[in-house]
Design an enzyme around this catalytic site. Structure first.
Site, mmCIF file in Angstrom:
data_model
loop_
_atom_site.group_PDB
_atom_site.id
_atom_site.type_symbol
_atom_site.label_atom_id
_atom_site.label_comp_id
_atom_site.label_asym_id
_atom_site.label_seq_id
_atom_site.Cartn_x
_atom_site.Cartn_y
_atom_site.Cartn_z
ATOM 1 N N SER A 4 -6.889 5.788 3.634
ATOM 2 C CA SER A 4 -6.946 4.875 2.482
ATOM 3 C C SER A 4 -7.359 3.479 2.950
ATOM 4 O O SER A 4 -8.146 2.796 2.291
ATOM 5 C CB SER A 4 -5.583 4.779 1.800
ATOM 6 O OG SER A 4 -5.381 5.861 0.913
ATOM 7 N N LYS A 43 5.387 3.416 8.379
ATOM 8 C CA LYS A 43 4.220 4.280 8.528
ATOM 9 C C LYS A 43 2.946 3.441 8.566
ATOM 10 O O LYS A 43 2.094 3.602 9.442
ATOM 11 C CB LYS A 43 4.169 5.251 7.338
ATOM 12 C CG LYS A 43 3.032 6.238 7.382
ATOM 13 C CD LYS A 43 2.792 6.902 6.039
ATOM 14 C CE LYS A 43 4.016 7.594 5.476
ATOM 15 N NZ LYS A 43 3.677 8.461 4.322
ATOM 16 N N LYS A 60 5.374 1.680 -3.083
ATOM 17 C CA LYS A 60 5.306 3.038 -3.631
ATOM 18 C C LYS A 60 5.597 2.956 -5.124
ATOM 19 O O LYS A 60 6.254 2.024 -5.581
ATOM 20 C CB LYS A 60 6.355 3.931 -2.969
ATOM 21 C CG LYS A 60 6.010 5.396 -2.990
ATOM 22 C CD LYS A 60 5.109 5.766 -1.837
ATOM 23 C CE LYS A 60 4.639 7.201 -1.912
ATOM 24 N NZ LYS A 60 4.028 7.615 -0.638
ATOM 25 N N GLN A 73 7.179 3.910 3.918
ATOM 26 C CA GLN A 73 5.777 3.493 3.942
ATOM 27 C C GLN A 73 5.577 2.222 4.764
ATOM 28 O O GLN A 73 4.541 2.050 5.406
ATOM 29 C CB GLN A 73 5.306 3.267 2.490
ATOM 30 C CG GLN A 73 3.799 3.331 2.315
ATOM 31 C CD GLN A 73 3.275 4.744 2.176
ATOM 32 O OE1 GLN A 73 3.856 5.578 1.490
ATOM 33 N NE2 GLN A 73 2.177 5.047 2.838
ATOM 34 N N LYS A 132 0.854 -1.190 0.000
ATOM 35 C CA LYS A 132 0.000 0.000 0.000
ATOM 36 C C LYS A 132 0.876 1.221 0.000
ATOM 37 O O LYS A 132 1.814 1.335 0.807
ATOM 38 C CB LYS A 132 -0.893 -0.001 1.261
ATOM 39 C CG LYS A 132 -1.866 1.153 1.317
ATOM 40 C CD LYS A 132 -3.096 0.895 0.480
ATOM 41 C CE LYS A 132 -3.891 2.160 0.177
ATOM 42 N NZ LYS A 132 -3.417 2.863 -1.058
ATOM 43 N N ASN A 162 -2.412 19.370 -1.755
ATOM 44 C CA ASN A 162 -3.496 18.807 -0.961
ATOM 45 C C ASN A 162 -3.146 18.703 0.526
ATOM 46 O O ASN A 162 -3.955 19.048 1.398
ATOM 47 C CB ASN A 162 -3.811 17.430 -1.551
ATOM 48 C CG ASN A 162 -4.842 16.707 -0.754
ATOM 49 O OD1 ASN A 162 -5.905 17.252 -0.490
ATOM 50 N ND2 ASN A 162 -4.536 15.500 -0.339
ATOM 51 N N THR A 175 -4.451 13.539 5.150
ATOM 52 C CA THR A 175 -3.026 13.684 5.474
ATOM 53 C C THR A 175 -2.792 14.998 6.222
ATOM 54 O O THR A 175 -2.122 15.024 7.270
ATOM 55 C CB THR A 175 -2.158 13.622 4.202
ATOM 56 O OG1 THR A 175 -2.555 12.491 3.432
ATOM 57 C CG2 THR A 175 -0.683 13.497 4.551
ATOM 58 N N GLY A 222 -2.656 8.159 -4.356
ATOM 59 C CA GLY A 222 -1.973 9.357 -4.840
ATOM 60 C C GLY A 222 -0.749 9.708 -4.012
ATOM 61 O O GLY A 222 -0.504 9.155 -2.944
ATOM 62 N N ASP A 223 0.030 10.613 -4.545
ATOM 63 C CA ASP A 223 1.137 11.262 -3.846
ATOM 64 C C ASP A 223 1.340 12.565 -4.634
ATOM 65 O O ASP A 223 0.402 13.018 -5.313
ATOM 66 C CB ASP A 223 2.385 10.347 -3.834
ATOM 67 C CG ASP A 223 3.448 10.792 -2.824
ATOM 68 O OD1 ASP A 223 3.308 10.473 -1.640
ATOM 69 O OD2 ASP A 223 4.411 11.482 -3.222
HETATM 70 N N1 GLU Z 1 1.128 8.981 -0.598
HETATM 71 C C1 GLU Z 1 0.558 8.961 0.718
HETATM 72 C C2 GLU Z 1 1.631 8.655 1.740
HETATM 73 O O1 GLU Z 1 2.747 9.107 1.580
HETATM 74 C C3 GLU Z 1 -0.682 8.102 0.811
HETATM 75 C C4 GLU Z 1 -0.535 6.679 0.384
HETATM 76 C C5 GLU Z 1 -1.852 5.919 0.328
HETATM 77 O O2 GLU Z 1 -2.912 6.460 0.637
HETATM 78 O O3 GLU Z 1 -1.777 4.732 -0.028
HETATM 79 O O4 GLU Z 1 1.422 8.020 2.725
#
Ligand code: GLU
Length: 445
Positions: free
Chosen positions: A377, A114, A126, A111, A90, A241, A210, A165-166
């Site tokens: 998410s 996190k 990612k 990630q 994810k 965002n 976020t 997204g990112d």
């Molecule tokens: N890009 C975001 C992050 O850095 C969200 C990733 C997601 O929702 O999967 O955590």
């Protein structure tokens, strides 16, 4: 750094030459993990760190598309499926000209921890492309997204890998990506992507999550010192965002947010930024911050330069990696900074983090402070799995509980390891132990 870990770290660096951001992310995590390995020799025996630093799978692919002039364009697409110990991979997709393997790997590595901290069943991954969306028409964006998904679709799925997204990828891009996935697979598989539109499987609060989460986490840090956002002078870098929603949430808690930035410059509005105008310019018109200063009186627009020249009591870096260096950190500390909450991924350099931590101020690292996006998410995936959609209030309450829980986990872990108030150590250790335990339980894979 612990000598045993340093040897592993050096091997990782040598195996992955030229990937500076990945090296930085690995080093920062390893610096926290010495004491964990004293308590858990099984992690060393099981070579958990060596395995963790080697992505389970890395996909690099050509993305051909035609621009509006009919010219053929070629970009490079990436998806790094880093770790699936806790759930399907994810993590977001980033479309930005700076994207290369080292960026995708640093983001994917962060990630993992996190996502573990959120307490949700999600692994780490990612992706992205070195595509520059700036100045591209809607039709070009659509053709690019369709071409990107024409390769990516075979690698993802609701039980396999769930992109979102990112930077450079928002609701519009997720729409085009989802449409192409559905068209190729002939499946309305809502849970394959998150950040979807609300009428077609998206979750309320995901766009805000976020930025809101970063402020909620930072508020929790402030509370440990009997403080709050009320009356703070806040500077938020970025105007995407994450930044806009952090500004909105901080203001709702009584802060005065005086500045934000884009890649061309920054604005200072001492009366407090007008979020409605920011949204109009950035989200509706997809314009530049310079326009904000034109439309509102008593606003300074500083072309170029660093937003970190603006004094603040709370700094929320919400733009991009390594945007806040050691010198800026030292200046902010001298001028009264009390807290930093990272809305972006790795926005503070290692030097800046050292300055913040030495000064004793509250520092919330991105992998904890900005986890609200990916957590929401996971809430979107939960709604998709049950074909349900929750109210804004309920979803926001869940997000708040998750952020408060992450803060508590970081805090108690830091205490447990004899480093009270060290959120970097707390986040790294808590995230790592959860993933390491799961990896060992699942055998050598
Ligand atoms: N890009 C975001 C992050 O850095 C969200 C990733 C997601 O929702 O999967 O955590």
């Amino acid at each position: 750094m612990d000598a045993r870990l340093e040897a592993i770290r050096n091997t990782v660096l040598a195996r992955n030459p030229g990937e500076d951001e990945f090296h930085q992310a690995v080093t920062e995590v390893f610096e926290s993990l010495g004491p964990v390995h004293d308590r858990h020799p099984e992690f060393l025996e099981g070579a958990v760190l060596e395995r963790l630093c080697e992505p389970e799978r890395q996909i690099i692919f050509r993305v051909p598309w035609t621009d509006d002039a009919g010219r053929v364009q070629i970009n490079r697409g990436f998806r790094v499926e880093f770790n699936s110990a806790l759930g399907p991979y994810k993590g977001g997709l980033r479309f930005h000209p700076s994207v290369y393997l080292g960026i995708v790997k640093f983001l994917g590595f962060e990630q993992i921890f996190k996502n573990a901290l959120t307490g949700m069943p999600i692994g780490g991954g990612k992706g992205g492309a070195d595509f520059d969306p700036r100045g591209r028409s809607d039709a070009e964006i659509m053709r690019f997204c369709q071409s990107f998904m024409t390769e990516l679709y075979r690698h993802i799925g609701e039980y396999t890998d769930v992109p979102a997204g990112d930077i450079g990828v928002g609701g519009r891009e997720i729409g085009y990506l989802f449409g192409q996935y559905k068209r190729i697979t002939n499946r309305y598989e809502s849970g394959v992507l998150t950040g979807k539109g609300i009428s077609w499987g998206g979750s309320l609060v995901r766009p805000e999550a976020t930025g809101y989460g970063t402020v909620i986490f930072t508020e929790e840090m402030l509370k440990t010192r009997g403080q709050s956002f009320d009356g703070q002078r806040v500077v938020v870098s970025g105007s995407g965002n994450v930044a806009i929603n952090a500004i909105a949430k901080a203001q709702s808690l009584g802060a005065v947010v005086v500045a934000c930035s884009d890649s061309s410059g920054y604005i200072v509005d001492e009366a407090g930024l007008n979020v409605a105008l920011l949204r109009q310019i950035k989200e509706v018109e997809r314009g530049r911050l310079k326009d904000y200063a034109v439309r509102r009186s008593a606003v300074a627009y500083v072309e170029g330069g660093s937003i970190w020249d603006v004094d603040a009591t709370v700094a929320l870096p919400c733009a991009t990696q390594n945007e806040l260096g050691g010198e800026a950190a030292a200046r902010l500390v001298r001028n009264g900074l009390v807290a930093v909450g990272e809305g972006a991924n790795m926005p503070s350099t290692r030097h800046a983090i050292a300055v913040f931590q030495d000064s004793g101020l509250l520092f919330g690292p991105g992998k904890a402070a900005n986890a609200g996006g990916v957590a929401t998410s996971a809430l979107e995936m939960q709604q998709n799995a049950t074909r349900d959609s929750w109210s804004f209030e309920y979803t926001e309450q869940r997000l708040t509980e998750i952020m408060v829980g992450i803060h508590r986990r970081c805090e108690t872990t830091a205490d447990e390891y004899g480093a009270p108030g060290n959120y970097v150590l707390g986040a790294n250790v808590a995230g790592f132990v959860k993933v390491a335990d799961a990896m060992l339980a699942q055998g050598l894979i």
